[in-house]
Design an enzyme around this catalytic site. Structure first.
Site, PDB file in Angstrom:
ATOM      1  N   LYS A  78       0.857  -1.181   0.000  1.00  0.00           N
ATOM      2  CA  LYS A  78       0.000   0.000   0.000  1.00  0.00           C
ATOM      3  C   LYS A  78       0.897   1.236   0.000  1.00  0.00           C
ATOM      4  O   LYS A  78       1.457   1.618   1.023  1.00  0.00           O
ATOM      5  CB  LYS A  78      -0.921   0.045   1.232  1.00  0.00           C
ATOM      6  CG  LYS A  78      -2.057   1.042   1.017  1.00  0.00           C
ATOM      7  CD  LYS A  78      -2.495   1.792   2.237  1.00  0.00           C
ATOM      8  CE  LYS A  78      -1.576   2.855   2.697  1.00  0.00           C
ATOM      9  NZ  LYS A  78      -1.413   4.013   1.782  1.00  0.00           N
ATOM     10  N   GLU A  93      10.037   1.374  10.439  1.00  0.00           N
ATOM     11  CA  GLU A  93      11.003   2.443  10.139  1.00  0.00           C
ATOM     12  C   GLU A  93      10.251   3.744  10.369  1.00  0.00           C
ATOM     13  O   GLU A  93       9.438   4.152   9.539  1.00  0.00           O
ATOM     14  CB  GLU A  93      11.484   2.344   8.687  1.00  0.00           C
ATOM     15  CG  GLU A  93      12.268   1.088   8.362  1.00  0.00           C
ATOM     16  CD  GLU A  93      13.671   1.091   8.949  1.00  0.00           C
ATOM     17  OE1 GLU A  93      14.133   2.140   9.442  1.00  0.00           O
ATOM     18  OE2 GLU A  93      14.309   0.019   8.934  1.00  0.00           O
ATOM     19  N   CYS A 139      13.543  11.183   6.967  1.00  0.00           N
ATOM     20  CA  CYS A 139      13.626  10.749   8.372  1.00  0.00           C
ATOM     21  C   CYS A 139      15.048  10.892   8.898  1.00  0.00           C
ATOM     22  O   CYS A 139      15.266  11.012  10.094  1.00  0.00           O
ATOM     23  CB  CYS A 139      13.166   9.305   8.486  1.00  0.00           C
ATOM     24  SG  CYS A 139      14.050   8.239   7.345  1.00  0.00           S
ATOM     25  N   GLU A 195      10.174  16.360  14.834  1.00  0.00           N
ATOM     26  CA  GLU A 195      10.657  16.254  13.461  1.00  0.00           C
ATOM     27  C   GLU A 195      10.131  17.453  12.662  1.00  0.00           C
ATOM     28  O   GLU A 195       8.921  17.659  12.594  1.00  0.00           O
ATOM     29  CB  GLU A 195      10.070  14.950  12.897  1.00  0.00           C
ATOM     30  CG  GLU A 195      10.849  14.344  11.812  1.00  0.00           C
ATOM     31  CD  GLU A 195      10.286  12.980  11.409  1.00  0.00           C
ATOM     32  OE1 GLU A 195       9.139  12.631  11.751  1.00  0.00           O
ATOM     33  OE2 GLU A 195      11.020  12.260  10.722  1.00  0.00           O
TER      34      GLU A 195
HETATM   35  P1  NAD Z   1       2.474   8.553   7.701  1.00  0.00           P
HETATM   36  O1  NAD Z   1       2.701   7.750   8.929  1.00  0.00           O
HETATM   37  O2  NAD Z   1       1.417   9.585   7.731  1.00  0.00           O
HETATM   38  O3  NAD Z   1       2.112   7.604   6.477  1.00  0.00           O
HETATM   39  C1  NAD Z   1       2.950   6.536   6.081  1.00  0.00           C
HETATM   40  C2  NAD Z   1       2.089   5.499   5.386  1.00  0.00           C
HETATM   41  O4  NAD Z   1       1.139   5.002   6.317  1.00  0.00           O
HETATM   42  C3  NAD Z   1       1.291   6.017   4.202  1.00  0.00           C
HETATM   43  O5  NAD Z   1       1.197   5.006   3.223  1.00  0.00           O
HETATM   44  C4  NAD Z   1      -0.073   6.282   4.812  1.00  0.00           C
HETATM   45  O6  NAD Z   1      -1.112   6.202   3.871  1.00  0.00           O
HETATM   46  C5  NAD Z   1      -0.165   5.131   5.795  1.00  0.00           C
HETATM   47  N1  NAD Z   1      -1.080   5.365   6.909  1.00  0.00           N
HETATM   48  C6  NAD Z   1      -1.417   6.550   7.479  1.00  0.00           C
HETATM   49  N2  NAD Z   1      -2.308   6.344   8.472  1.00  0.00           N
HETATM   50  C7  NAD Z   1      -2.517   5.004   8.532  1.00  0.00           C
HETATM   51  C8  NAD Z   1      -3.337   4.161   9.353  1.00  0.00           C
HETATM   52  N3  NAD Z   1      -4.099   4.656  10.324  1.00  0.00           N
HETATM   53  N4  NAD Z   1      -3.297   2.843   9.130  1.00  0.00           N
HETATM   54  C9  NAD Z   1      -2.521   2.323   8.160  1.00  0.00           C
HETATM   55  N5  NAD Z   1      -1.722   3.067   7.356  1.00  0.00           N
HETATM   56  C10 NAD Z   1      -1.727   4.384   7.542  1.00  0.00           C
HETATM   57  O7  NAD Z   1       3.893   9.142   7.310  1.00  0.00           O
HETATM   58  P2  NAD Z   1       4.237  10.062   6.065  1.00  0.00           P
HETATM   59  O8  NAD Z   1       3.765  11.433   6.353  1.00  0.00           O
HETATM   60  O9  NAD Z   1       3.822   9.414   4.782  1.00  0.00           O
HETATM   61  O10 NAD Z   1       5.832  10.000   6.094  1.00  0.00           O
HETATM   62  C11 NAD Z   1       6.578  10.825   6.899  1.00  0.00           C
HETATM   63  C12 NAD Z   1       7.043  10.077   8.128  1.00  0.00           C
HETATM   64  O11 NAD Z   1       7.718   8.889   7.716  1.00  0.00           O
HETATM   65  C13 NAD Z   1       8.047  10.852   8.931  1.00  0.00           C
HETATM   66  O12 NAD Z   1       7.784  10.698  10.302  1.00  0.00           O
HETATM   67  C14 NAD Z   1       9.366  10.203   8.570  1.00  0.00           C
HETATM   68  O13 NAD Z   1      10.380  10.336   9.537  1.00  0.00           O
HETATM   69  C15 NAD Z   1       8.958   8.788   8.395  1.00  0.00           C
HETATM   70  N6  NAD Z   1       9.923   8.072   7.567  1.00  0.00           N
HETATM   71  C16 NAD Z   1      10.729   7.162   8.175  1.00  0.00           C
HETATM   72  C17 NAD Z   1      11.695   6.502   7.427  1.00  0.00           C
HETATM   73  C18 NAD Z   1      12.604   5.491   8.073  1.00  0.00           C
HETATM   74  O14 NAD Z   1      13.226   4.734   7.335  1.00  0.00           O
HETATM   75  N7  NAD Z   1      12.712   5.434   9.387  1.00  0.00           N
HETATM   76  C19 NAD Z   1      11.814   6.762   6.059  1.00  0.00           C
HETATM   77  C20 NAD Z   1      10.970   7.693   5.478  1.00  0.00           C
HETATM   78  C21 NAD Z   1      10.020   8.340   6.252  1.00  0.00           C
END
Ligand code: NAD
Length: 505
Positions: free
Chosen positions: A190, A266, A300, A397
């Site tokens: 997804k 992650e 991140c 962040e």
């Molecule tokens: P997010 O948590 O909002 O979304 C990530 C994914 O989860 C998306 O596909 C989103 O549609 C899905 N999602 C959102 N709510 C959900 C729910 N209730 N149930 C299931 N899936 C759900 O994060 P984002 O805004 O897309 O990305 C930014 C964040 O990701 C930042 O905090 C960043 O640090 C983190 N990030 C971490 C890494 C790592 O490797 N540690 C890498 C990239 C980004």
């Protein structure tokens, strides 16, 4: 000039037209079962790029049906066959690098040069795990008392749910799909609803590389929880691998606990960038630019807190602000653009609120400090000096092109400040004293540490965090282990009940 513009628009239109718009279930691109769709936007203009099918809960279960059906034969597929599919996928992604880069720029906003860098980085997971596929070693040994034998083998975990964020639309997908393929797992992916086009195009590329039907299923959706909810409840699913924010990761871990699923998480970061008094300041500024501005700060691993020794803080800040202030902001497709738009208006507004609160608390905006006029969600590259300890901007962040600088006076204080966070993903240390770098690395609570290096992500390295930054590692030889389970077979004494004498030691 007009001709060039027309050619560019034609290329964007034809590329967008070549991206599958359906759900990928059992090797076929299909409509959502209720016919639902959602729009994907260009963050540089706010305009609609294209419209995709929006998966429902029923579609998610159909995708898991396909993954479950494909699992047994996929697990038995020879490692060399799986390896060569990954290698062909690497070649195809590399051959289509310009298309992947343009798609990412269109849907996510990063400048084309950066998008090309992500294609190279993202493709490398395919090549790395193609090589790892045939080297997933087990072991065979004799028990300590010398009688029985121990056989240890790795098996694929089983069908996996992969959930990816919007900030690295290709690399976050390949970092999961490649090791899952290497291990012999089937998948339901997804992608983020803000940037699903790259994942769609990549899934089509995997099919062309020879991935059998049902191994990779893709269910883009406007309702993330509508997809993850029913899948996490289904006992056929064996793992969830998530990259995204810590709050969503926690929710998924709680849901995954019901079926005791394997999880890889992650999550968010709050990286300290520590500049000691003996650092090469020009190298530190160069590293700071890379660690802060890669992906417009939407990473991140982005340096989030600049902790600089008080004796060099002024000089470092002056040079850093000059470099930040010289950057050109613009739509990612513009060849002069070095800083693209943020992903949406709410992200930009949240960042500006953090900057405003820091300035109200006594920080000084040495450069930047404000949003740029639209269209698009642009924010000025910003350096804040004299940020007081305890300011909100140091504790969360930022996810944007804003660099808060604060000072320390001793090594012990720098370590204490760095560790004062619930996150523990990336960190960066600048000093000419290698012993000091090692000493500090021993004491800071971060999964990754850069020594005089502002970019440390690499397919061959174990990427991941401690504390609330997550669980598990992606990349490196550790990456495949996230998708395998260990089976131990105890073998009775091969000399029991025979007349063959046991060899003397
Ligand atoms: P997010 O948590 O909002 O979304 C990530 C994914 O989860 C998306 O596909 C989103 O549609 C899905 N999602 C959102 N709510 C959900 C729910 N209730 N149930 C299931 N899936 C759900 O994060 P984002 O805004 O897309 O990305 C930014 C964040 O990701 C930042 O905090 C960043 O640090 C983190 N990030 C971490 C890494 C790592 O490797 N540690 C890498 C990239 C980004």
């Amino acid at each position: 000039m007009a001709e060039t513009t027309t050619l560019t628009i034609d290329r964007e239109t034809s590329l967008l037209a070549s991206v599958p718009t359906g759900l990928l279930i059992n090797g076929e691109w299909v409509e959502a079962c209720d016919g639902g769709t959602f729009d994907v936007h260009d963050p540089a203009t706010g305009s609609v790029l294209t419209t995709l099918a929006s998966a429902t809960s029923e579609d998610a279960i159909a995708a898991l049906d396909a993954a479950d059906r494909a699992q047994a034969s996929w697990a038995r597929t020879a490692p060399r066959v799986r390896s060569e599919i990954l290698r062909r996928a690497f070649d195809l992604v590399t051959a289509r690098a310009e298309d992947f880069a343009l798609l990412m720029t269109l849907e996510m906003g990063k400048p084309l040069a950066e998008a090309r860098g992500e294609v190279a980085y993202g493709a490398e997971f395919l090549r790395w795990f193609a090589e790892e596929t045939v080297r997933d070693y087990g072991r065979y040994l004799t028990t300590p008392e010398g009688k029985n034998k121990i056989l240890v083998q790795h098996k694929p975990v089983g069908p996996c749910l992969l959930i990816t964020p919007w900030n690295f639309p290709l690399a976050m997908v390949t970092r999961k799909v490649a090791p899952a393929v290497a291990a012999g797992c089937t998948m339901v992916l997804k992608p983020a609803k803000l940037t699903p086009l790259t994942a769609q195009y990549f899934a089509q590329t995997m099919l062309e590389a020879g991935l059998p039907a049902g191994v990779l299923n893709v269910v883009a959706s406007s309702s993330a929880a509508g997809i993850s909810g029913p899948l996490l409840k289904d006992s056929r699913l064996r793992k969830v691998s998530f990259t995204g924010s810590t709050p969503v990761g926690k929710r998924l871990m709680a849901d995954a606990a019901q079926n005791v699923l394997r999880t890889s998480m992650e999550l968010g970061g709050n990286a300290p960038f520590i500049v000691f008094e003996d650092a090469d300041l020009d190298a530190a500024v160069e590293g700071a630019m890379a660690a802060k501005m890669r992906n417009m700060g939407e990473a991140c691993t982005a340096a989030n807190r600049f902790l600089v020794h008080e004796s060099v803080a002024q000089e470092f800040t002056r040079k850093f602000a000059a470099a930040m202030g010289a950057l050109t902001t613009g739509r990612g497709t513009d060849p002069d653009s070095q800083v693209g738009p943020l992903i949406d208006g709410s992200v930009r507004d949240d960042i500006h609120a953090l900057v405003t609160a820091a300035v109200d608390a006594g920080a000084v905006a040495v450069t930047g400090g404000a949003p740029e006029n639209g269209p698009g969600y642009f924010y000025q590259p910003t350096v804040l000096a004299d940020v007081p300890n305890g300011a909100a901007i140091l504790g969360q962040e930022i996810f944007g092109p804003v660099a808060p600088v604060t000072t320390f006076s001793t090594e012990a204080e720098a370590i204490k400040l760095a560790n004062a966070s619930e996150y523990g993903l990336a960190s960066y240390l600048y000093s000419k004293d290698f012993n000091r770098l090692l000493r500090v690395a021993e004491q800071i609570e971060f999964g990754m540490v850069g020594f005089n290096a502002g970019v440390i992500s690499n397919a061959a390295a174990p990427f991941g965090g401690v504390k609330q930054s997550g669980l598990g590692r992606e990349g490196g030889s550790e990456g495949i282990a996230e998708y395998t389970t260990t089976q131990y077979i105890g073998i009775a004494d091969p000399y029991a009940n025979t007349h063959t004498p046991r060899p003397r030691s």
